[in-house]
Design a protein around this motif. Structure first.
Motif, PDB file in Angstrom:
ATOM      1  N   UNK A   1      57.324  66.837  70.396  1.00  0.00           N
ATOM      2  CA  UNK A   1      55.880  66.986  70.175  1.00  0.00           C
ATOM      3  C   UNK A   1      55.292  65.669  69.692  1.00  0.00           C
ATOM      4  N   UNK A   2      55.978  65.012  68.765  1.00  0.00           N
ATOM      5  CA  UNK A   2      55.499  63.729  68.230  1.00  0.00           C
ATOM      6  C   UNK A   2      55.411  62.670  69.322  1.00  0.00           C
ATOM      7  N   UNK A   3      56.390  62.632  70.208  1.00  0.00           N
ATOM      8  CA  UNK A   3      56.360  61.666  71.314  1.00  0.00           C
ATOM      9  C   UNK A   3      55.171  61.953  72.220  1.00  0.00           C
ATOM     10  N   UNK A   4      54.966  63.222  72.539  1.00  0.00           N
ATOM     11  CA  UNK A   4      53.821  63.596  73.368  1.00  0.00           C
ATOM     12  C   UNK A   4      52.494  63.212  72.726  1.00  0.00           C
ATOM     13  N   UNK A   5      52.371  63.494  71.435  1.00  0.00           N
ATOM     14  CA  UNK A   5      51.136  63.167  70.733  1.00  0.00           C
ATOM     15  C   UNK A   5      50.910  61.662  70.654  1.00  0.00           C
TER      16      UNK A   5
ATOM     17  N   UNK B   1      51.545  59.346  72.823  1.00  0.00           N
ATOM     18  CA  UNK B   1      51.313  58.649  74.084  1.00  0.00           C
ATOM     19  C   UNK B   1      49.899  58.059  74.191  1.00  0.00           C
ATOM     20  N   UNK B   2      48.890  58.771  73.732  1.00  0.00           N
ATOM     21  CA  UNK B   2      47.536  58.219  73.765  1.00  0.00           C
ATOM     22  C   UNK B   2      47.430  57.013  72.835  1.00  0.00           C
ATOM     23  N   UNK B   3      48.056  57.103  71.668  1.00  0.00           N
ATOM     24  CA  UNK B   3      48.057  55.970  70.741  1.00  0.00           C
ATOM     25  C   UNK B   3      48.798  54.782  71.347  1.00  0.00           C
ATOM     26  N   UNK B   4      49.865  55.050  72.071  1.00  0.00           N
ATOM     27  CA  UNK B   4      50.612  53.993  72.756  1.00  0.00           C
ATOM     28  C   UNK B   4      49.714  53.289  73.778  1.00  0.00           C
ATOM     29  N   UNK B   5      49.005  54.073  74.593  1.00  0.00           N
ATOM     30  CA  UNK B   5      48.134  53.493  75.617  1.00  0.00           C
ATOM     31  C   UNK B   5      47.014  52.664  74.984  1.00  0.00           C
TER      32      UNK B   5
ATOM     33  N   UNK C   1      46.203  58.554  61.269  1.00  0.00           N
ATOM     34  CA  UNK C   1      45.340  59.591  61.840  1.00  0.00           C
ATOM     35  C   UNK C   1      46.172  60.626  62.575  1.00  0.00           C
ATOM     36  N   UNK C   2      47.179  60.158  63.328  1.00  0.00           N
ATOM     37  CA  UNK C   2      48.035  61.078  64.077  1.00  0.00           C
ATOM     38  C   UNK C   2      48.818  61.990  63.134  1.00  0.00           C
ATOM     39  N   UNK C   3      49.136  61.512  61.936  1.00  0.00           N
ATOM     40  CA  UNK C   3      49.870  62.320  60.958  1.00  0.00           C
ATOM     41  C   UNK C   3      48.943  63.233  60.155  1.00  0.00           C
ATOM     42  N   UNK C   4      47.752  62.756  59.848  1.00  0.00           N
ATOM     43  CA  UNK C   4      46.827  63.541  59.027  1.00  0.00           C
ATOM     44  C   UNK C   4      46.218  64.709  59.811  1.00  0.00           C
ATOM     45  N   UNK C   5      45.939  64.502  61.086  1.00  0.00           N
ATOM     46  CA  UNK C   5      45.270  65.562  61.852  1.00  0.00           C
ATOM     47  C   UNK C   5      46.079  66.866  61.933  1.00  0.00           C
TER      48      UNK C   5
ATOM     49  N   UNK D   1      44.090  65.969  69.482  1.00  0.00           N
ATOM     50  CA  UNK D   1      45.071  66.963  69.941  1.00  0.00           C
ATOM     51  C   UNK D   1      46.036  67.346  68.824  1.00  0.00           C
ATOM     52  N   UNK D   2      46.312  66.405  67.931  1.00  0.00           N
ATOM     53  CA  UNK D   2      47.226  66.675  66.817  1.00  0.00           C
ATOM     54  C   UNK D   2      46.642  67.731  65.873  1.00  0.00           C
TER      55      UNK D   2
END
Length: 186
Positions: free
Chosen positions: A9-13, A15-19, A46-50, A115-116
């Motif tokens: 799930x973390x890898x999927x989430x 991907x947008x941050x990677x791009x 942000x990805x962790x807080x959401x 999404x997170x």
């Protein structure tokens, strides 16, 4: 929920941050260690807080936010992308360092982490303890952001002046991807 599922799930989430990180790596000329860490940390936090916020919000708000979360992400990323394309098309012989303003970084971080929020709601519905997922999501996003920035910097040196246009197109693409996924596949 097992650790492997949380990692996937973390890898999927992330991907947008990677791009977005690749795009930032392409467009920021002076990508020093401080900027790399600031961008990666912002995207990761942000990805962790959401999911944490979503977890606390629970099922009550899911029906309300699900209706328009994709529009928020789409509009934020589209605005930033169009601005980058505009800047890239401007007639200017001076190659400028595309400075990433704090408000833009916050916008990118928020847009890529919406999404997170829904994932956090899902975790609350499944009675998943939120501490481990938050840490894993944040760490994986941080790592993917670091790699994305390095890749963007590497390719940016070879592409030249059109990197802002390319970066803007990438952000628009991410925005459309989010919009299409939510409209047609959820």
């Amino acid at each position: 929920m097992d650790t492997v599922s949380i990692i996937l799930i973390a890898i999927g989430l992330s991907m947008d941050s990677f791009a977005v990180s690749v795009t930032n790596g392409l467009t920021i000329k002076d990508l020093n260690v401080k900027r790399v860490l600031t961008i990666s940390f912002s995207l990761a936090i942000f990805q962790a807080i959401m999911p944490l916020v979503g977890w606390f919000a629970g099922i009550g708000i899911e029906n309300y936010i699900k209706e328009f979360d994709h529009w928020i992400a789409f509009l934020l990323l589209s605005f930033i992308g169009v601005k980058m394309i505009y800047e890239g098309l401007k007639k200017n012989d001076i190659v400028k360092d595309s400075e990433l303003k704090i408000i833009t970084l916050i916008g990118q971080s928020f847009a890529t982490s919406i999404d997170a929020f829904a994932v956090g709601i899902s975790f609350s519905l499944l009675n998943v303890s939120i501490i481990t997922p938050v840490l894993i999501i944040g760490l994986i996003t941080f790592g993917f952001s670091l790699v994305g920035l390095r890749l963007g910097k590497y390719f940016g040196k070879r592409i030249g002046k059109s990197v802002e246009i390319f970066g803007g197109i990438v952000l628009l693409g991410i925005g459309f991807k989010i919009l299409i996924e939510h409209i047609y596949f959820q």
